[in-house]
Each structure stands twice: as C-alpha cells, then as structure tokens.
Scaffold this active site. Structure first.
Site, mmCIF file in Angstrom:
data_model
loop_
_atom_site.group_PDB
_atom_site.id
_atom_site.type_symbol
_atom_site.label_atom_id
_atom_site.label_comp_id
_atom_site.label_asym_id
_atom_site.label_seq_id
_atom_site.Cartn_x
_atom_site.Cartn_y
_atom_site.Cartn_z
ATOM 1 N N SER A 19 12.374 47.490 13.678
ATOM 2 C CA SER A 19 12.413 47.421 15.036
ATOM 3 C C SER A 19 12.730 46.426 15.855
ATOM 4 O O SER A 19 12.406 45.263 15.220
ATOM 5 C CB SER A 19 11.135 48.249 15.458
ATOM 6 N N TYR A 65 1.994 48.569 16.203
ATOM 7 C CA TYR A 65 3.227 48.623 15.844
ATOM 8 C C TYR A 65 4.107 47.188 15.675
ATOM 9 O O TYR A 65 4.646 47.440 14.564
ATOM 10 C CB TYR A 65 3.846 49.440 16.939
ATOM 11 N N ALA A 88 2.718 44.577 14.791
ATOM 12 C CA ALA A 88 2.248 44.062 13.559
ATOM 13 C C ALA A 88 2.957 44.684 12.525
ATOM 14 O O ALA A 88 3.210 43.763 11.514
ATOM 15 C CB ALA A 88 0.708 44.144 13.518
ATOM 16 N N LYS A 114 5.516 46.337 12.122
ATOM 17 C CA LYS A 114 7.065 46.167 11.969
ATOM 18 C C LYS A 114 7.434 44.859 11.738
ATOM 19 O O LYS A 114 8.474 44.288 11.100
ATOM 20 C CB LYS A 114 7.739 46.708 13.490
ATOM 21 N N ILE A 171 16.599 53.939 20.855
ATOM 22 C CA ILE A 171 17.577 55.183 20.441
ATOM 23 C C ILE A 171 17.118 56.270 20.634
ATOM 24 O O ILE A 171 15.685 56.421 20.543
ATOM 25 C CB ILE A 171 17.729 54.793 18.620
HETATM 26 N N1 LIG Z 1 13.992 55.649 18.218
HETATM 27 C C1 LIG Z 1 13.882 54.481 18.330
HETATM 28 O O1 LIG Z 1 14.326 53.818 19.642
HETATM 29 C C2 LIG Z 1 13.440 53.597 17.290
HETATM 30 C C3 LIG Z 1 13.512 52.073 17.611
HETATM 31 C C4 LIG Z 1 12.901 51.142 16.736
HETATM 32 C C5 LIG Z 1 12.262 51.686 15.580
HETATM 33 N N2 LIG Z 1 12.305 53.067 15.279
HETATM 34 C C6 LIG Z 1 11.681 53.429 14.120
HETATM 35 O O2 LIG Z 1 12.506 54.593 13.453
HETATM 36 C C7 LIG Z 1 11.768 55.191 12.551
HETATM 37 C C8 LIG Z 1 12.041 56.736 12.858
HETATM 38 O O3 LIG Z 1 11.428 57.256 14.122
HETATM 39 P P1 LIG Z 1 12.569 57.911 15.166
HETATM 40 O O4 LIG Z 1 12.540 57.433 16.419
HETATM 41 O O5 LIG Z 1 13.784 58.556 14.104
HETATM 42 O O6 LIG Z 1 11.437 59.319 15.502
HETATM 43 P P2 LIG Z 1 11.386 60.831 15.367
HETATM 44 O O7 LIG Z 1 10.158 61.469 15.675
HETATM 45 O O8 LIG Z 1 12.607 61.388 15.597
HETATM 46 O O9 LIG Z 1 11.367 60.977 13.661
HETATM 47 C C9 LIG Z 1 10.455 60.659 12.709
HETATM 48 C C10 LIG Z 1 10.444 61.435 11.396
HETATM 49 O O10 LIG Z 1 9.353 61.080 10.796
HETATM 50 C C11 LIG Z 1 8.806 62.385 10.118
HETATM 51 N N3 LIG Z 1 7.329 62.215 9.977
HETATM 52 C C12 LIG Z 1 6.338 62.087 10.889
HETATM 53 N N4 LIG Z 1 5.081 62.125 10.371
HETATM 54 C C13 LIG Z 1 5.322 61.914 9.009
HETATM 55 C C14 LIG Z 1 4.695 61.960 7.902
HETATM 56 N N5 LIG Z 1 3.329 61.815 7.860
HETATM 57 N N6 LIG Z 1 5.405 61.968 6.553
HETATM 58 C C15 LIG Z 1 6.451 62.016 6.483
HETATM 59 N N7 LIG Z 1 7.234 62.226 7.460
HETATM 60 C C16 LIG Z 1 6.877 62.110 8.784
HETATM 61 C C17 LIG Z 1 9.128 63.326 11.224
HETATM 62 O O11 LIG Z 1 9.007 64.640 10.849
HETATM 63 C C18 LIG Z 1 10.502 62.957 11.942
HETATM 64 O O12 LIG Z 1 11.469 63.490 10.847
HETATM 65 C C19 LIG Z 1 10.246 54.822 12.823
HETATM 66 O O13 LIG Z 1 9.836 54.068 11.797
HETATM 67 C C20 LIG Z 1 10.339 54.201 14.184
HETATM 68 O O14 LIG Z 1 9.445 53.174 14.489
HETATM 69 C C21 LIG Z 1 12.766 54.018 16.118
#
Ligand SMILES: NC(=O)c1ccc[n+]([C@@H]2O[C@H](COP(=O)([O-])OP(=O)(O)OC[C@H]3O[C@@H](n4cnc5c(N)ncnc54)[C@H](O)[C@@H]3O)[C@@H](O)[C@H]2O)c1
Length: 251
Positions: free
Chosen positions: A136, A153, A155, A157, A186
């Site tokens: 992130s 979060y 910490a 990341k 995103i």
């Molecule tokens: N969206 C952003 O802007 C953004 C920015 C930086 C980092 N991230 C990181 O991207 C990653 C994915 O997040 P996202 O934004 O795609 O969110 P999202 O909620 O769209 O997707 C998360 C996915 O994780 C799954 N999930 C939830 N709990 C679970 C569990 N216990 N076991 C297995 N799968 C599980 C969900 O079903 C889903 O498929 C995360 O690590 C998040 O920190 C996202």
C-alpha cells in the site's frame, strides 16, 4: 501468453485487486486458483475467466487462519505438482480499535507470512517462482490515522514490504523473485465508501491527496502490474516496492 502453463494462487481473489490479478494472470495463460472465503463471488470471477478461454478454480481459503492457508497450498501442490505464482491480496474493512489493530496485523502481515512460508520450499524445489505481496502507500509512508489503534494498517503494510525485500534477498539464489505492489487509491470493495461519496471521492483525490493523475485507479491497473511481475518480462526485478499510485508518492 506470458504465463502459459504456470500455476498461480491468488489469495483474496473474488474482488478488487485480487480479482483483477487473477483475471490478468489467466488472460496470460496461467491456471489460476482463487483462494477466498467468498465462494459465490469467486465462482462468478471464474465464470468470467472461463468465458474468455482461461483456466481457473476455487479453493476455499481463509487468510485469517494459518491452517487454511497451509491446506490450500498443499492442495495446489498436490493437484498441479507445482506453484509458480503467489499473490497475497486478501483484505477486509475493520474498526480502528484494539481488535482492529490485531486484525490488520493478522490479515496484512501474518497471512502473507504463512503463505510465503508454505510456497517457498515448493518454488525452491521446482527451480523458481514469483511471489507478489500487495502492500500500500502505507508500506512507504504513514497513514492518516488519528488514534494509536489505527496504526495496524500502516504497521502491517510497512512490515510486509520489509518481509518482501528480505525474502527477495534470501531467495534470489533459488530463482524466486519477491516483489510488493503498493497501490494508491483504487476502486474496490474496500474503498467503496470513499468513492461512493456524493462527489465520487473527487475531493479526496484532487484536494486532500492531490493525486497527480487526478483520478481513482482501476483494479485492472493493478492486475496488469501483477501479471507483469509474475512473468519473465520482469525476470530481473526482485525485492522492489512497485508504486502504482497515479504519481502520489512523486511529491
Ligand atoms: N483498494 C485500494 O485502494 C488499495 C490500496 C492499497 C492497498 N490495497 C490492498 O489491496 C488488497 C486487496 O484489497 P481490495 O482493495 O482489493 O479489497 P476488496 O475488498 O475488493 O477485496 C478483498 C478480497 O479479500 C477477500 N477476503 C476477505 N477476507 C478474507 C479472508 N479472511 N480470507 C481470504 N480472503 C478474504 C475478499 O473476499 C475479497 O476477495 C488489500 O491488501 C488492501 O490492503 C488496496
């Protein structure tokens, strides 16, 4: 078809960045295992992949449970005899309280740790592989949390990036590359409350954060980077934080 005959496991693959990563890897020819707790949504993703001529299957995986991660990785290795690509992308919203702090460490640090621990010997035995952790902006800078309980979060990341770099150093000799994709803002389920604000999250992007590209990123813009890092096109890239953030960290 840059990932032909490769076996990929995406943990957290039914939505957002994981879904886009699974789709991008499948589009390049990989057989993708979707490890997630949401079977219904995963099956819909698989239908989409198969409709485009790709290969994918679901394996129930709870990233919050070590035994579940161990079980899935053993099952992938048993069924396919190898595991070439691991993507750690599980995520879920939580409260900025004490329990939430521990949840973030479990979800964003311990889950990737368990998954990496299980795949590394498989990749070493088969002569290589590519691991992609999803970090992130909070891997490289502090977050906007106001309370100490909200530091879980950033910490986790920051720590997952440290783990990524360290694993890259230790496993380069085994032809295993380990990189951390660090997305900016995103559109996904996790960020839905932000971009579904009345102004579509525009004030956040344009005024608060001043993202140079002046827009939200799309999950596909992360998926493509993940598929690139998984492929031989990225054969000399390891131990990196790859920022995909619309230029945010350029300032
Ligand atoms: N969206 C952003 O802007 C953004 C920015 C930086 C980092 N991230 C990181 O991207 C990653 C994915 O997040 P996202 O934004 O795609 O969110 P999202 O909620 O769209 O997707 C998360 C996915 O994780 C799954 N999930 C939830 N709990 C679970 C569990 N216990 N076991 C297995 N799968 C599980 C969900 O079903 C889903 O498929 C995360 O690590 C998040 O920190 C996202």
């Amino acid at each position: 078809m840059k990932l032909q005959d490769k076996i990929a496991l995406v943990i957290g693959a039914s939505s957002g960045l994981g879904r886009a990563s699974a789709e991008a890897c499948a589009a390049e020819g990989a057989m993708v295992v979707l490890g997630d707790i949401n079977e219904e949504r995963s099956k819909a993703v698989i239908e989409g992949i198969v409709a485009k001529g790709g290969k994918a299957k679901f394996m129930y995986t709870d990233a919050m449970k070590e035994a579940s991660i161990v079980e899935t990785i053993a099952a992938v290795a048993k069924e396919f005899g190898r595991l070439d690509i691991l993507v750690n992308s599980a995520g879920a919203p939580t409260a900025a309280d004490e329990a939430g702090w521990h949840f973030q460490i479990d979800m964003y640090l311990k889950a990737p740790y368990f998954a990496c621990r299980e795949v590394l010997p498989i990749m070493e035995a088969q002569g290589g592989g590519s691991i992609i952790t999803i970090g992130s902006l909070s891997s490289v800078t502090g977050s906007l949390a106001q309370k100490i309980e909200g530091t879980g979060y950033p910490a986790a990341k920051h720590a997952v990036l440290g783990m990524t770099k360290t694993l890259a150093i230790a496993n380069g000799k085994h032809n295993i590359r380990v990189n951390c994709v660090c997305p900016g803002y995103i559109k996904s389920e996790l960020t839905r409350p932000l971009y579904e604000a009345e102004d579509g999250g525009a004030k956040l992007i344009n005024e608060t954060l001043k993202v140079p590209l002046r827009r939200w990123g799309e999950p596909e813009e992360i998926g493509k980077v993940v598929a690139f890092l998984a492929s031989e096109d990225a054969s000399f890239i390891t131990g990196q934080a790859i920022l995909v953030d619309g230029g945010f960290m350029a300032r």
